[in-house]
Write an enzyme that holds these catalytic residues in place. Structure first.
Site, PDB file in Angstrom:
ATOM      1  N   SER A  99       0.813  -1.219   0.000  1.00 43.44           N
ATOM      2  CA  SER A  99       0.000   0.000   0.000  1.00 43.44           C
ATOM      3  C   SER A  99       0.844   1.266   0.000  1.00 43.44           C
ATOM      4  O   SER A  99       0.350   2.336  -0.364  1.00 43.44           O
ATOM      5  CB  SER A  99      -0.944   0.005   1.205  1.00 43.44           C
ATOM      6  OG  SER A  99      -0.209  -0.153   2.406  1.00 43.44           O
ATOM      7  N   ASP A 125      -2.932   6.330  11.709  1.00 42.45           N
ATOM      8  CA  ASP A 125      -2.086   5.819  10.628  1.00 42.45           C
ATOM      9  C   ASP A 125      -0.799   6.631  10.619  1.00 42.45           C
ATOM     10  O   ASP A 125      -0.781   7.800  10.205  1.00 42.45           O
ATOM     11  CB  ASP A 125      -2.814   5.955   9.286  1.00 42.45           C
ATOM     12  CG  ASP A 125      -2.020   5.362   8.135  1.00 42.45           C
ATOM     13  OD1 ASP A 125      -0.862   4.979   8.340  1.00 42.45           O
ATOM     14  OD2 ASP A 125      -2.570   5.315   7.002  1.00 42.45           O
ATOM     15  N   HIS A 147       1.478   5.353   6.439  1.00 40.24           N
ATOM     16  CA  HIS A 147       1.207   5.945   5.124  1.00 40.24           C
ATOM     17  C   HIS A 147       1.399   7.462   5.192  1.00 40.24           C
ATOM     18  O   HIS A 147       1.716   8.001   6.255  1.00 40.24           O
ATOM     19  CB  HIS A 147      -0.210   5.596   4.668  1.00 40.24           C
ATOM     20  CG  HIS A 147      -0.427   4.131   4.489  1.00 40.24           C
ATOM     21  ND1 HIS A 147      -1.005   3.337   5.460  1.00 40.24           N
ATOM     22  CD2 HIS A 147      -0.130   3.306   3.455  1.00 40.24           C
ATOM     23  CE1 HIS A 147      -1.067   2.092   5.036  1.00 40.24           C
ATOM     24  NE2 HIS A 147      -0.539   2.040   3.823  1.00 40.24           N
TER      25      HIS A 147
END
Length: 606
Positions: A334, A577, A580
């Site tokens: 990702s 998060d 990312h």
């Protein structure tokens, strides 16, 4: 002596006259005298008739006779008439007889050249057009006797009213008005001492060249230059700037050759980000921090600055030109999807027709399928993403009880590899999924052949996996066609736990400035670098680990969802998060490094 005196004439005038009359005694009769006078009169009358009434036919008129009256003519020709003849007089042959009107209709205003029927005369070029000398018949007496003959061409009438260009220049109608040809009115061009006109200065002071390497059309003594590509070329004013710009770009790229692009600092640049926040609809909700309510934006204003050179700012259109007719593929987890979405946004924001950029299958979310492909129709290129978090193939096996369990085949590369092995650029990555619980423990999970390891250390499993990847690259990718990249490990910034145990980063709004606070270099990258050293295929290493380690301020943290669940609302700080990156943000710099690596490779190959 006696013989000489015998025949010596006596000076007696009467005797001489008497002798003369004796010789012409024939004319004493009246009839004879009338006959002689008649012959003389007819001869004189015929001579005068021929002298002042020559035939218009070049074949019936005696050339020597005409020359008899013209060679001795020393009076200067009419100067005004000479000025009308100036565009063509240098090209008229020396034995040219006359100019006569060949069309009785004066409305056509056509004057043509009539040449003697001599085979050693060449014809008048077809480029000499539109000459009119007031319908005047010009005698050969005004033609200078020392003019060299015309080199080549077709004998054709010269039409003053015909201003059409030749067919080969018909495409001039497609040019802009600023680059169209100039046709000024020139009343009486000065005769050139040479056989062709070299330059004519127009009303706007632009000199138009003819002859040599330039092709042109002659009209009324003006040489019209062949169509030029753009208005900048008309004046030449843009050429120095273009040359200077190209030279700067060349020097900039050449400075990248020996530069360590990954040793540097983050510096503020208010011209960033590369695209307007919130403008790119393909950004996944997970990365769209502005849409999810993040109030600050200073993290978007930082650019990566190597210590030894200047990193070129990403030029979306230039990048698309490099990708024209090609495929650029991201393969990995990702974080590579994070980078892929960043690049698509940068490129899409630079095109003239955004509607010509679309996902090949019409998808609008990018987290559920195994692959995605964005088409840039105007450039006939694609930017694609294949989901492969380990680079090797997830597998299913049955245990002794017949229960199916998941394993990871360390000896088999992902099955999707058949779809990207012939791409022009491939960017691989792996790393984050090797920190998850199942991979970290390594119990009944890793498999080679039919053997499932009861226990295998994660570092050894990772080494086996990237070795399998390296062997596949060497066996399947043609380095003459495909440029291979590997993007390094992207640092995380969980504080007080991990991604699944309450790790946080929401309070971070500034990057790390002191290197002592950076984490240790990941063992995964040490292993990868060892494998790459043993490969035959060259791999461009995007080693972004250190530069991302500074950026604890640029993660989505709590701004990872627009509509959090009830539990997430209740304890928002537990669900953050910190691995990312927000977009626009740090992955934009990864793509600038990718851009620089492509430019560097291109420069080395030229």
């Amino acid at each position: 002596m006696s013989e000489v005196t015998k025949y010596q004439l006596v000076p007696n005038n009467n005797n001489i006259v008497t002798d003369f009359r004796s010789h012409f005694s024939f004319f004493r009769s009246k009839k004879s005298s009338a006959f002689v006078y008649g012959v003389v009169f007819v001869f004189i009358a015929f001579t005068v008739f021929l002298a002042f009434s020559p035939s218009s036919s070049s074949t019936s008129s005696s050339t020597w006779f005409i020359n008899f009256f013209t060679v001795n003519n020393t009076s200067p020709p009419d100067q005004s008439l000479r000025s009308h003849l100036s565009p063509i007089s240098p090209q008229i042959p020396s034995n040219f007889t006359q100019i006569s009107q060949t069309n009785s209709s004066r409305s056509q205003n056509i004057t043509s050249f009539q040449l003697p029927s001599s085979h050693n005369l060449t014809k008048i070029p077809d480029k000499v057009e539109n000459l009119k000398i007031n319908d005047t018949i010009i005698q050969s007496s005004i033609i200078p006797p020392q003019i060299s003959p015309i080199s080549s061409g077709k004998d054709e009438n010269l039409n003053l009213n015909d201003t059409n260009y030749p067919e080969k220049q018909s495409d001039q109608s497609n040019t802009s008005s600023t680059s169209s040809l100039v046709h000024p009115e020139i009343s009486s061009p000065t005769i050139s001492p040479t056989t062709e006109i070299t330059t004519v200065e127009t009303a706007n002071s632009t000199k138009i060249k003819s002859g040599g390497d330039e092709k042109g059309v002659k009209e009324d003594g003006v040489v019209l230059q062949k169509e030029r590509k753009s208005s900048r070329n008309d004046t030449g004013s843009g050429e120095p700037q273009k040359q200077e710009k190209k030279e700067k770009e060349k020097n900039l790229v050449s400075s990248l050759i020996e530069c360590d692009l990954y040793d540097g600092d983050w510096v503020r640049d208010d011209s960033y980000p590369l695209y307007e926040p919130g403008s790119c609809k393909i950004v996944d909700e997970q990365f769209n921090c502005i849409l999810n309510g993040r109030p600050d934006n200073d993290y978007q204003k930082l650019k990566w600055k190597p210590k030894g050179c200047t990193l070129p700012r990403m030029n979306g259109r230039q990048m698309l030109k490099l990708l024209r007719g090609k495929r650029l593929v991201f393969v990995g987890d990702s974080l590579n999807r994070n980078m892929w979405e960043s690049l698509v946004c940068i490129l899409k924001s630079s095109v003239k027709h955004p509607k010509n950029v679309f996902e090949a299958y019409g998808r609008h979310t990018f987290r559920t399928e195994a692959s995605y492909s964005f088409v840039f129709k105007d450039y006939n290129c694609t930017v694609e993403f294949f989901v492969a978090p380990f680079l090797v193939q997830p597998w299913d096996v049955k245990d002794k009880n017949g229960t199916i369990k998941e394993t990871l085949r360390l000896d088999v590369v992902v099955e999707e590899s058949i779809h990207f092995k012939d791409a022009d650029f491939v960017v691989f990555n792996t790393g984050h999924w090797w920190t998850h619980e199942k991979t970290s423990k390594g119990e009944d999970y890793y498999q080679e052949g039919s053997n499932v390891y009861k226990q295998l250390d994660v570092q050894e499993a990772f080494r086996k996996a990237v070795t399998t990847w390296g062997r596949w690259v060497d066996a399947n990718i043609n380095p003459q066609r495909t440029h291979v990249f590997f993007r390094g490990y992207s640092s995380t910034h969980f504080s007080g736990g991990q991604w699944n145990s309450g790790g946080q980063c929401d309070s971070e709004t500034e990057p790390i400035r002191n290197d002592t606070y950076l984490t240790k270099y990941p063992w995964k990258m040490r292993t990868l670098e060892t494998v790459m050293k043993g490969m035959k295929t060259p791999v461009s290493y995007l080693n972004i680990t250190k530069l991302t380690d500074y950026r604890k301020d640029a993660h989505p943290s709590i701004y990872r969802k627009q509509r959090p669940s009830t539990e997430e609302k209740r304890t928002p700080l537990r669900f953050q998060d910190c691995s990312h990156w927000c977009l626009p943000g740090v992955p934009d710099s990864w793509n600038e490094l990718l851009y620089a690596e492509i430019l560097r490779k291109q420069f080395q190959n030229t």
